[in-house]
Design a protein around this motif. Structure first.
Motif, PDB file in Angstrom:
ATOM      1  N   ILE A 184       3.648  -3.827  -9.389  1.00  0.00           N
ATOM      2  CA  ILE A 184       4.953  -3.159  -9.318  1.00  0.00           C
ATOM      3  C   ILE A 184       5.426  -2.786 -10.720  1.00  0.00           C
ATOM      4  CG2 ILE A 184       7.399  -3.507  -8.769  1.00  0.00           C
ATOM      5  CD1 ILE A 184       6.499  -5.184  -6.380  1.00  0.00           C
ATOM      6  N   LEU A 185       5.215  -3.696 -11.660  1.00  0.00           N
ATOM      7  CA  LEU A 185       5.645  -3.429 -13.036  1.00  0.00           C
ATOM      8  C   LEU A 185       4.889  -2.259 -13.646  1.00  0.00           C
ATOM      9  CD1 LEU A 185       7.154  -4.141 -15.665  1.00  0.00           C
ATOM     10  CD2 LEU A 185       5.324  -5.810 -16.136  1.00  0.00           C
ATOM     11  N   PHE A 186       3.568  -2.297 -13.585  1.00  0.00           N
ATOM     12  CA  PHE A 186       2.753  -1.316 -14.307  1.00  0.00           C
ATOM     13  C   PHE A 186       2.602   0.012 -13.565  1.00  0.00           C
ATOM     14  CE2 PHE A 186       1.283  -5.233 -16.390  1.00  0.00           C
ATOM     15  CZ  PHE A 186       1.392  -4.844 -17.725  1.00  0.00           C
ATOM     16  N   VAL A 187       2.513  -0.040 -12.229  1.00  0.00           N
ATOM     17  CA  VAL A 187       2.272   1.198 -11.472  1.00  0.00           C
ATOM     18  C   VAL A 187       3.576   1.861 -11.048  1.00  0.00           C
ATOM     19  CG1 VAL A 187       1.210   2.187  -9.402  1.00  0.00           C
ATOM     20  CG2 VAL A 187       0.030   0.377 -10.671  1.00  0.00           C
ATOM     21  N   VAL A 188       4.509   1.073 -10.496  1.00  0.00           N
ATOM     22  CA  VAL A 188       5.739   1.635  -9.938  1.00  0.00           C
ATOM     23  C   VAL A 188       6.798   1.868 -11.013  1.00  0.00           C
ATOM     24  CG1 VAL A 188       7.581   1.321  -8.239  1.00  0.00           C
ATOM     25  CG2 VAL A 188       5.259   0.552  -7.715  1.00  0.00           C
ATOM     26  N   MET A 189       7.039   0.851 -11.835  1.00  0.00           N
ATOM     27  CA  MET A 189       8.114   0.949 -12.812  1.00  0.00           C
ATOM     28  C   MET A 189       7.704   1.689 -14.087  1.00  0.00           C
ATOM     29  SD  MET A 189       9.697  -2.914 -12.350  1.00  0.00           S
ATOM     30  CE  MET A 189      11.049  -2.598 -13.510  1.00  0.00           C
ATOM     31  N   LEU A 190       6.497   1.411 -14.575  1.00  0.00           N
ATOM     32  CA  LEU A 190       6.046   2.036 -15.822  1.00  0.00           C
ATOM     33  C   LEU A 190       5.197   3.285 -15.597  1.00  0.00           C
ATOM     34  CD1 LEU A 190       5.145  -1.166 -17.905  1.00  0.00           C
ATOM     35  CD2 LEU A 190       7.276   0.162 -17.915  1.00  0.00           C
ATOM     36  N   HIS A 191       4.819   3.549 -14.340  1.00  0.00           N
ATOM     37  CA  HIS A 191       4.078   4.769 -13.969  1.00  0.00           C
ATOM     38  C   HIS A 191       2.786   4.929 -14.780  1.00  0.00           C
ATOM     39  CE1 HIS A 191       7.603   5.919 -11.653  1.00  0.00           C
ATOM     40  NE2 HIS A 191       8.355   5.770 -12.736  1.00  0.00           N
ATOM     41  N   LYS A 192       1.977   3.884 -14.808  1.00  0.00           N
ATOM     42  CA  LYS A 192       0.740   3.925 -15.590  1.00  0.00           C
ATOM     43  C   LYS A 192      -0.482   4.357 -14.776  1.00  0.00           C
ATOM     44  CE  LYS A 192       2.511   2.699 -19.505  1.00  0.00           C
ATOM     45  NZ  LYS A 192       2.542   3.643 -20.646  1.00  0.00           N
ATOM     46  N   GLY A 193      -0.291   4.677 -13.521  1.00  0.00           N
ATOM     47  CA  GLY A 193      -1.379   5.216 -12.714  1.00  0.00           C
ATOM     48  C   GLY A 193      -2.588   4.304 -12.630  1.00  0.00           C
TER      49      GLY A 193
ATOM     50  N   ASN B  43       0.802  -1.224   0.000  1.00  0.00           N
ATOM     51  CA  ASN B  43       0.000   0.000   0.000  1.00  0.00           C
ATOM     52  C   ASN B  43       0.839   1.281   0.000  1.00  0.00           C
ATOM     53  OD1 ASN B  43      -3.107   0.285   0.183  1.00  0.00           O
ATOM     54  ND2 ASN B  43      -2.317   1.979   1.421  1.00  0.00           N
ATOM     55  N   PRO B  44       1.910   1.387   0.823  1.00  0.00           N
ATOM     56  CA  PRO B  44       2.727   2.611   0.752  1.00  0.00           C
ATOM     57  C   PRO B  44       3.342   2.820  -0.626  1.00  0.00           C
ATOM     58  CG  PRO B  44       3.226   1.372   2.745  1.00  0.00           C
ATOM     59  CD  PRO B  44       2.363   0.488   1.890  1.00  0.00           C
ATOM     60  N   LEU B  45       3.750   1.738  -1.258  1.00  0.00           N
ATOM     61  CA  LEU B  45       4.332   1.835  -2.596  1.00  0.00           C
ATOM     62  C   LEU B  45       3.307   2.339  -3.598  1.00  0.00           C
ATOM     63  CD1 LEU B  45       7.111   1.277  -3.844  1.00  0.00           C
ATOM     64  CD2 LEU B  45       6.302  -1.021  -4.445  1.00  0.00           C
ATOM     65  N   MET B  46       2.071   1.837  -3.480  1.00  0.00           N
ATOM     66  CA  MET B  46       0.998   2.313  -4.355  1.00  0.00           C
ATOM     67  C   MET B  46       0.683   3.780  -4.064  1.00  0.00           C
ATOM     68  SD  MET B  46       0.068  -0.205  -6.388  1.00  0.00           S
ATOM     69  CE  MET B  46       1.838  -0.564  -6.457  1.00  0.00           C
TER      70      MET B  46
END
Length: 425
Positions: free
Chosen positions: A173-182, A36-39
């Motif tokens: 992690i791939l789509f939200v954190v690394m690729l920043h797709k929101g 959750n903190p990462l999101m």
């Protein structure tokens, strides 16, 4: 001595199964909380608002995709001969695939027309498609998990549950954190993993030449009143998003959804305990063992009440940690939704008991009554108190729904046995 040993073995089996269910459920919850903190660091309030808005319609779509025949599998297991249980699973999943696919296309088309002719804060594509397709895939995977639960394959259930959790979090992690797709990434990641597990579930459930039309007809007869009742669930716990989106305050709407999503993790306690004891609950109803039924219900409710009250007490610290300090203002909503978890759990338990007794048509009538009252409660609470009013509205709505359901059961259940929904030969 033989009776004592048999009783001891049954207790050991309960404890073992409960341990696997609870462990897997808690693992999923802990991993989600750790993520959750990462999101929170990679999602803006607008992203939370978008995800919360479109996923709220899943409550309306879910019964249209399944007609609630998935519940027929769990309930009917104890009423059907053992030699027909493979037919039962194959028939239900085949019917779900056909009904779900057709309903999904029709719902998307109808919702697009509605969305195009009204003013909204968010774009329709691709968010609606991602949110709605995922629920269809989850229904298929969920049916296989139901089979594992009802057959007490707790270890296998835990392994699949944990595996899906880890793969989903990895995709996030791939789509939200690394690729920043929101918001796009938040919806796309679980969709991909749900597809993989839906395919796996179909392989496990489908058996050649095991489709039984009589089972399908009986399942539809059992499920359609529950499906109509489930449609009205949207008005109990989903229509608030529709009203709140009209306030044009995406920032507060985001906080509202953050609080709701954090409190949602607490529902894992109800889910894990009810999962463990669901077979015993249905069996006690079939055997008309009221004392055992009350004991099971008491254990479930005690777990829910204790866990949610502890969260209310420590909510500021917990939310500060879970959102990396970004969304501490959501604490107010999270605390209210924790109280709502309690009133909703009591109502869900009453609903499960009604389903076990076979009072599906009566459940539909009671749900319609609760939905009608819910609209008035939401309208008044949101007009008077805004977002806070919407949260407290859910608490009051489930309290009312529980009250009328409990009143029915007290009057009816002890006078009549459960409906059998026997299959015709």
């Amino acid at each position: 001595m033989g009776i004592l040993e048999s009783y001891t073995e049954r207790i050991k089996l309960y404890v073992k199964n409960a341990g696997w269910y609870f462990f897997s459920s808690m693992f999923v919850a802990i991993v989600g909380l750790a993520m959750n903190p990462l999101m929170a660091m990679n999602l803006e309030p607008l992203d939370y608002a978008i995800v919360g808005y479109f996923t709220s319609y899943n409550l309306l779509l879910q019964p249209l995709l399944t007609l609630n025949i998935n519940k027929f599998y769990s309930r009917q297991y104890f009423f059907i001969p053992e030699e027909k249980r493979n037919d039962l699973g194959h028939t239900i999943v085949s019917t779900l695939l056909v009904i779900g696919s057709c309903s999904l296309v029709l719902f998307l088309a109808g919702f697009y027309v509605f969305y195009s002719n009204t003013e909204h804060s968010f774009p329709f594509w691709p968010y609606a498609l991602l949110a709605f397709v995922q629920i269809h895939l989850n229904n298929i995977a969920g049916l296989y998990l139901s089979k594992l639960k009802i057959t007490r394959q707790a270890k296998k259930f835990a392994i699949i549950n944990i595996g899906q959790c880890l793969l989903t979090q990895g995709a996030l992690i791939l789509f939200v954190v690394m690729l920043h797709k929101g918001a796009l990434g938040k919806l796309l990641a679980p969709l991909i993993i749900s597809f993989l597990f839906a395919v796996y579930s179909c392989v496990k459930l489908l058996h050649k030449n095991h489709f039984d039309r009589q089972i399908m007809k009986t399942a539809l007869k059992f499920g359609y009143p529950l499906a109509f009742a489930a449609l009205f669930w949207y008005f109990l716990s989903g229509v608030d998003k529709f009203f709140l989106e009209k306030l044009n305050d995406s920032y507060t709407f985001g906080l509202y959804n953050v609080g709701a999503s954090i409190a949602l993790y607490l529902q894992i306690f109800y889910s894990s305990v009810s999962t463990t004891f669901a077979p015993d609950m249905y069996k006690s109803i079939a055997e008309r063992n009221t004392r055992k039924l009350l004991t099971v219900g008491g254990v479930i409710l005690a777990t829910v009440i204790i866990s949610n009250l502890l969260f209310v007490a420590f909510a500021p610290l917990i939310i500060d940690l879970l959102t990396a300090g970004r969304y501490t203002d959501s604490c107010l909503y999270a605390r209210i939704f924790a109280i709502q978890n309690i009133t909703m759990a009591v109502y869900l338990l009453m609903g499960s008991i009604m389903t076990g007794y076979g009072y599906v048509k009566q459940q539909l009538v009671l749900r319609i009554c609760a939905a009608a009252v819910a609209l008035f409660i939401y309208k008044y609470m949101i007009d008077s108190f805004g977002f806070v009013g919407a949260a407290w509205g859910q608490v009051l709505i489930f309290l009312f729904a529980f009250s009328i359901t409990a009143a029915f059961l007290i009057i009816k259940a002890r006078k009549s046995g459960p409906e059998t929904f026997e299959l015709k030969k």
